[in-house]
Design a protein around this motif. Structure first.
Motif, short mmCIF file in Angstrom:
data_model
loop_
_atom_site.label_atom_id
_atom_site.label_comp_id
_atom_site.label_asym_id
_atom_site.label_seq_id
_atom_site.Cartn_x
_atom_site.Cartn_y
_atom_site.Cartn_z
N LEU A 423 0.86 -1.17 0.00
CA LEU A 423 0.00 0.00 0.00
C LEU A 423 0.89 1.22 0.00
N LYS A 424 0.70 2.09 -1.00
CA LYS A 424 1.51 3.31 -1.06
C LYS A 424 0.61 4.49 -1.36
N THR A 425 0.79 5.55 -0.59
CA THR A 425 0.05 6.77 -0.83
C THR A 425 1.01 7.94 -0.73
N SER A 426 0.87 8.90 -1.61
CA SER A 426 1.80 10.03 -1.61
C SER A 426 1.07 11.31 -2.01
N VAL A 427 1.58 12.42 -1.50
CA VAL A 427 1.11 13.75 -1.86
C VAL A 427 2.32 14.52 -2.38
N GLU A 428 2.16 15.14 -3.56
CA GLU A 428 3.26 15.85 -4.19
C GLU A 428 2.81 17.26 -4.56
N GLY A 429 3.74 18.18 -4.54
CA GLY A 429 3.47 19.54 -4.97
C GLY A 429 4.59 20.07 -5.85
N GLU A 430 4.21 20.88 -6.83
CA GLU A 430 5.18 21.49 -7.73
C GLU A 430 4.77 22.94 -7.93
N HIS A 431 5.70 23.87 -7.68
CA HIS A 431 5.36 25.28 -7.66
C HIS A 431 6.47 26.10 -8.32
N THR A 432 6.06 27.15 -9.01
CA THR A 432 7.00 28.12 -9.57
C THR A 432 6.85 29.43 -8.81
N LEU A 433 8.01 29.98 -8.37
CA LEU A 433 8.00 31.13 -7.48
C LEU A 433 8.74 32.30 -8.10
N GLY A 434 8.15 33.49 -8.01
CA GLY A 434 8.81 34.73 -8.38
C GLY A 434 9.03 34.90 -9.86
N ALA A 435 9.50 36.09 -10.21
CA ALA A 435 9.75 36.42 -11.61
C ALA A 435 10.90 35.61 -12.18
N ASN A 436 11.80 35.17 -11.31
CA ASN A 436 12.95 34.39 -11.78
C ASN A 436 12.58 32.94 -12.08
N LYS A 437 11.31 32.60 -11.80
CA LYS A 437 10.80 31.26 -12.06
C LYS A 437 11.59 30.18 -11.31
N ASN A 438 11.87 30.42 -10.05
CA ASN A 438 12.42 29.38 -9.20
C ASN A 438 11.37 28.28 -9.04
N ARG A 439 11.84 27.05 -8.91
CA ARG A 439 10.92 25.92 -8.83
C ARG A 439 11.09 25.21 -7.49
N PHE A 440 9.97 24.94 -6.86
CA PHE A 440 9.96 24.28 -5.56
C PHE A 440 9.07 23.03 -5.66
N THR A 441 9.61 21.89 -5.30
CA THR A 441 8.83 20.65 -5.30
C THR A 441 8.96 19.97 -3.94
N TRP A 442 7.94 19.23 -3.58
CA TRP A 442 7.94 18.53 -2.30
C TRP A 442 7.11 17.26 -2.43
N ASN A 443 7.36 16.32 -1.55
CA ASN A 443 6.55 15.10 -1.53
C ASN A 443 6.55 14.48 -0.15
N LEU A 444 5.43 13.90 0.19
CA LEU A 444 5.26 13.11 1.40
C LEU A 444 4.66 11.78 0.99
N ALA A 445 5.18 10.69 1.54
CA ALA A 445 4.69 9.37 1.12
C ALA A 445 4.70 8.41 2.30
N TYR A 446 3.74 7.51 2.25
CA TYR A 446 3.66 6.43 3.24
C TYR A 446 3.48 5.12 2.49
N SER A 447 4.25 4.11 2.88
CA SER A 447 4.13 2.78 2.29
C SER A 447 4.01 1.75 3.39
N ASN A 448 3.22 0.73 3.11
CA ASN A 448 3.09 -0.39 4.03
C ASN A 448 3.30 -1.67 3.23
N VAL A 449 4.17 -2.52 3.74
CA VAL A 449 4.47 -3.79 3.07
C VAL A 449 4.18 -4.93 4.04
N ILE A 450 3.49 -5.95 3.56
CA ILE A 450 3.29 -7.17 4.35
C ILE A 450 3.85 -8.35 3.57
#
Length: 921
Positions: A423-450
């Protein structure tokens, strides 16, 4: 009514826009229909969509500050079907050039986009797309991976990249690291992920600082499907036939309805009114013991039926919604079901003092579900991705033969159920910031293995060899005691994994050349709990009448009620452990030009690794294993653009391999298939690996590639399996060899056959591809340990791999035909010791075929798959004569001390054929 019809007959244009030099997506770029006010902007992923278009041909114009405008003609929009146009933009070096508009057709621009995507990767990599996956008969990701250059697969599950076994590769799913799914080895079982849920697979064979550092062969990234290009609802139904199983005798243990849905709740160890440990079991009175035995699952009957055809069904749903505010929301959901009943009627094991024939019957069910949701608007994108898959394998093995150490003939029964889940679930984000077009990405994930084995049951019957021809002497069941061969095993593994990561990307100018600085940090926390119990019913004294009973009445209720049996247990303190690890990382990476054609991606990754494992030694003393390592992992990837269509690449990078929980744990698992005990080694150290790569690559046309690569790897403290075979039952464990090397070359070629004859439509629609690798490695066995061989290749390393295929498209792509071929050179699967040679897997030729035909105006699809057409036997053998191949025994050698080649295992799996029909509503 007329208004409704007119509204329904609309289409759209969609695609992605990237920078030609860097391959980065462009955000906020303007897309307009030529001669119209209708337009759109690209989102944070570089995607755009022009919707509500009447069928017909259009011209679209792309413009962006600092880039030359581009005009794309001949974009064909059809009713209810998206026109996908991916575009590559070029810098405008001056104001004058910025006024020049580049014009291309939609087809030409798609070719251009493909070049850019392939050429601009920072690392040396190989991969496979969903389009290629659909043209193969592969049902799982494990089967798909064997198509990738330099990659082979063991048991259709475990990946080997560049000759390095599964423990030297890592796996990621949607940017989150995946754990080992196995209780007794470091390996991810890729058959867990169905192939039809995959958008693409990329194997990175070199490292950059933003990749996890724990690999040497390859980092396997699986990306599941995201926002669809259009709405769809697809139903797929399929059935299959195996030449040596289907409609033939199939033997099995008790079957429950829940087994068909990959859940078995009938074989769990009782939780109430049952002894909790060995001490409690051994202190039971006879009456208490009888009561406890009655609580165990009564599962000794053997059923017999004709094996049913295999099943493979799927429901898929895609929805996409474009909002007036420029936002876009997409959903992809899928349900998958697979079931098969297969038989290996005659698996031979003839070596040392064993002479066995196994009949193996396996019932398998897999269920899978995927639900991905994404929303994008302007400079922001959010994704919520979920995957669940569960596999149940219920194997019944019947073994007959002789064990000459015991001077006995044997009849052996093993009922072995394995349940694996992810079982795997994840939340991801991708964002562009400012006039210089800086890019910020992030992710959180949880996995369960049996990974659990509920009630693995093993029981043998024996008779002395001298009585073999005497019908009056029966086989006697080994029920006077329990041991590693005769017991009931209940094991349960649960693992939780928490991942989080942040990445920040800043565009720069260095010496007037564009550059990108990327910084990142993150962590992974894992917890594992493992426990096993080994127990069984023991007869209260010798009783031939009982011991000659057939297996279905051997533990009959009449005997249990009459107190013939008592419950016994041999579980020790070493049969359970708990563990956790925390891996924290940070990195800095610079992607810049040293000259107009020379690009370098370089930087440093730091990983801090903390591990704790708690168990007991065989003496009963507590065992506490701890690791605390800080690793600095530099890397540099150079790319020189020889021409607009070709690159020369060079790389250096340092990676590592850490001991897995199971490789450190003291738990001793008896593997009845290989007749050996598997056990960890608490003293294992991490492996440090220095890597170097060189590659030339050429992209002559759409989907066409030619590349040749060379690589070299040096290992310090390489982790390798070892074998202690002095005793009658060998023990397979792990050790650190001081040094090892692995080096080789790879070649890949994919091209249409149109160059053979100008203007030949059939040849232009035919593609041939070949990829292969030549690999060498060397490991020195421990000195003065009495090993039969001083050195050997690394485990799992084939000296060569070959993949080849021929694909043909006709009737405007309505008909697709594929012929695929795979072969690997001989490789070591188990390391020999002082009595036994290395176990080698013999090469075999694998030929697959697929035919796809679209019907019902393209909404339906009929697919015929035929796998392993040649049905070459699988042969694992001991090469005692040292001639590099299997030499069948011709006659007994004159010198009894001279050993000839022996068979560790030999069998065939049969030819698989399946037919499926899918319809898109």
């Amino acid at each position: 009514m007329l208004v409704t019809v007119a509204f329904a007959q609309t289409g759209k244009i969609t695609g992605k826009v990237t920078d030609k030099k860097t391959g980065e997506t462009l955000i906020g770029l303007s897309v307009k229909l030529d001669g119209s006010a209708k337009g759109a902007s690209t989102d944070v992923s570089g995607n755009y969509a022009l919707t509500g278009l009447a069928p017909g041909k259009y011209t679209i114009v792309f413009s962006y500050i600092g880039y030359q405008p581009k005009r794309i003609t001949d974009v064909d929009v059809q009713n209810g079907k998206p026109a996908i146009v991916n575009v590559v933009m070029e810098d405008a070096p001056s104001q004058r050039l910025a006024e020049v508009v580049i014009t291309a057709t939609a087809r030409q621009e798609s070719v251009n986009s493909l070049y850019a995507a392939q050429k601009n990767r920072a690392v040396i990599s190989d991969g496979i797309s969903s389009d290629q996956i659909t043209r193969s008969p592969d049902k799982s990701t494990g089967e798909v991976l064997k198509r990738v250059s330099g990659t082979t697969i063991q048991d259709n599950k475990f990946v080997i990249v560049r000759g390095l076994g599964d423990r030297y590769n890592n796996a990621r799913l949607d940017n989150a690291s995946l754990p080992s799914t196995e209780a007794n080895r470091k390996a991810f079982s890729f058959d867990i992920v169905p192939s039809n849920l995959v958008d693409n697979i990329v194997i990175s064979k070199t490292a950059t600082p933003d990749l996890p550092g724990d690999f040497a062969g390859g980092s396997v990234q699986i990306i599941t499907r995201d926002i669809p290009a259009q709405n769809f609802f697809t139903v797929s139904l399929g059935a299959g036939y195996n030449s040596q199983s289907t409609f033939k005798d199939f033997y099995y243990g008790p079957r429950y309805l829940s087994d068909y849905f990959a859940f078995n709740t009938e074989r769990q160890l009782p939780t109430t009114g049952f002894p909790k440990n060995t001490s409690q079991t051994l202190s039971l009175t006879q009456e208490q013991s009888t009561a406890a035995i009655k609580k165990l699952p009564g599962v000794w009957n053997i059923g017999n039926s004709l094996a049913a055809p295999s099943q493979n069904h799927q429901l898929s749903l895609g929805r996409v919604k474009d909002f007036n505010n420029g936002g876009r929301f997409g959903v992809i959901a899928s349900l998958t079901y697979r079931n098969s009943q297969t038989t290996v009627p005659d698996a031979e094991r003839t070596y040392l003092f064993y002479d066995y024939d196994d009949r193996v019957n396996q019932f398998s069910t897999a269920i899978g579900a995927l639900a991905n949701l994404s929303y994008t608007k302007g400079k922001n994108k959010f994704s919520f991705k979920n995957l669940y898959n569960r596999i149940l394998e219920d194997r019944f093995t019947y073994r007959v033969g002789s064990d000459f150490t015991r001077s006995s003939d044997l009849q052996y029964y093993a009922f072995d159920m394995l349940q694996k889940g992810l079982l795997k679930t994840s939340v991801e984000g991708e964002h562009t910031l400012g006039a210089n077009k800086n890019r910020f990405t992030w992710n959180l994930a949880y996995s369960n293995v049996i990974n659990n084995q509920p009630d693995q049951r093993k029981i043998g019957y024996q008779r002395t060899i001298t009585d073999r021809d005497n019908p009056e002497v029966p086989y006697l069941a080994s029920v006077l005691s329990i041991n590693k061969e005769n017991n009931r095993l209940f094991s349960d593994l649960k693992e939780n994994i928490y991942n989080g990561g942040l990445n920040y990307q800043v565009p720069l100018k260095i010496s007037s050349q564009p550059a990108t600085l990327k910084l990142g940090a993150g962590t992974q926390y894992r917890t594992r709990d493992f426990a096993a119990r080994l127990l069984g019913s023991v007869l209260n004294g010798f009783d031939e009448d009982v011991q000659t009973r057939p297996i279905n009445t051997l533990y009959g209720k009449d005997l249990v009620n009459a107190n013939y049996y008592r419950l016994d247990e041999i579980t020790s303190l070493t049969d359970s452990y708990d563990a956790n690890s925390l891996t924290s990382f940070g990195y800095a990476m610079l992607d810049n030009k040293l000259a107009n054609k020379l690009r370098v991606v370089w930087g440093l990754r730091a990983e801090n690794f903390n591990l704790k494992l708690n168990s007991f030694r065989t003496s009963g003393e507590p065992l506490n294993v701890e690791r605390n390592d800080l690793d600095l992992l530099p890397s540099a990837n150079f790319t020189y653009a020889l021409t607009p269509k070709s690159n020369l690449r060079a790389s250096y990078y340092r990676t590592l391999a850490r001991p897995e929980f199971t490789e450190l744990a003291p738990f001793a698992y008896y593997d009845y298939e290989v007749l050996a005990v598997r056990q960890g080694n608490e003293n294992l150290k991490s492996t440090n690996i220095d890597n170097a790569d060189l590659r030339y690559e050429l992209y002559p046309g759409t989907g066409q590639v030619f590349s040749v690569s060379a690589f070299y790897k040096h290992f310090n403290n390489a982790i390798e399996p070892s074998i202690d075979d002095v005793n009658s039952t060998p023990t397979i464990s792990y050790y650190n060899t001081k040094q090892a090397v692995n080096y080789g070359a790879e070649l890949e070629f994919r091209h249409t056959l149109g160059f053979l004859k100008d203007n030949s439509e059939s040849l232009n629609n035919t593609t041939i591809y070949v990829n292969g690798a030549y690999i060498k490695s060397k490991v020195n066995n421990p000195a003065n340990a009495g090993y039969l061989r001083d050195n050997r290749p690394m485990v799992g390393q084939s000296p060569y791999t070959i993949n080849a295929g021929l694909q043909y498209n006709a009737f405007q792509n309505a008909l697709n035909l594929s012929v695929l071929y795979n072969r690997i050179g001989k490789r070591i699967t188990s390391v020999g010791g002082q009595r036994l040679e290395n176990v080698w897997e013999n090469p075999r030729n694998v030929l697959d075929f697929q035919a796809n035909y679209r019907v019902i105006k393209g909404k339906g699809q009929i697919k015929l798959n035929v796998s392993d057409i040649l049905n070459n036997q699988s042969l694992f053998y001991f090469d005692y004569d040292g001639n590099g191949k299997y030499t069948p025994l011709q006659s007994a050698p004159a010198d009894p001390n001279i050993r000839q080649d022996e068979v560790f295992s030999r069998f065939k799996r049969g030819v698989d054929a399946s037919l499926s029909f899918s319809y898109n509503f």
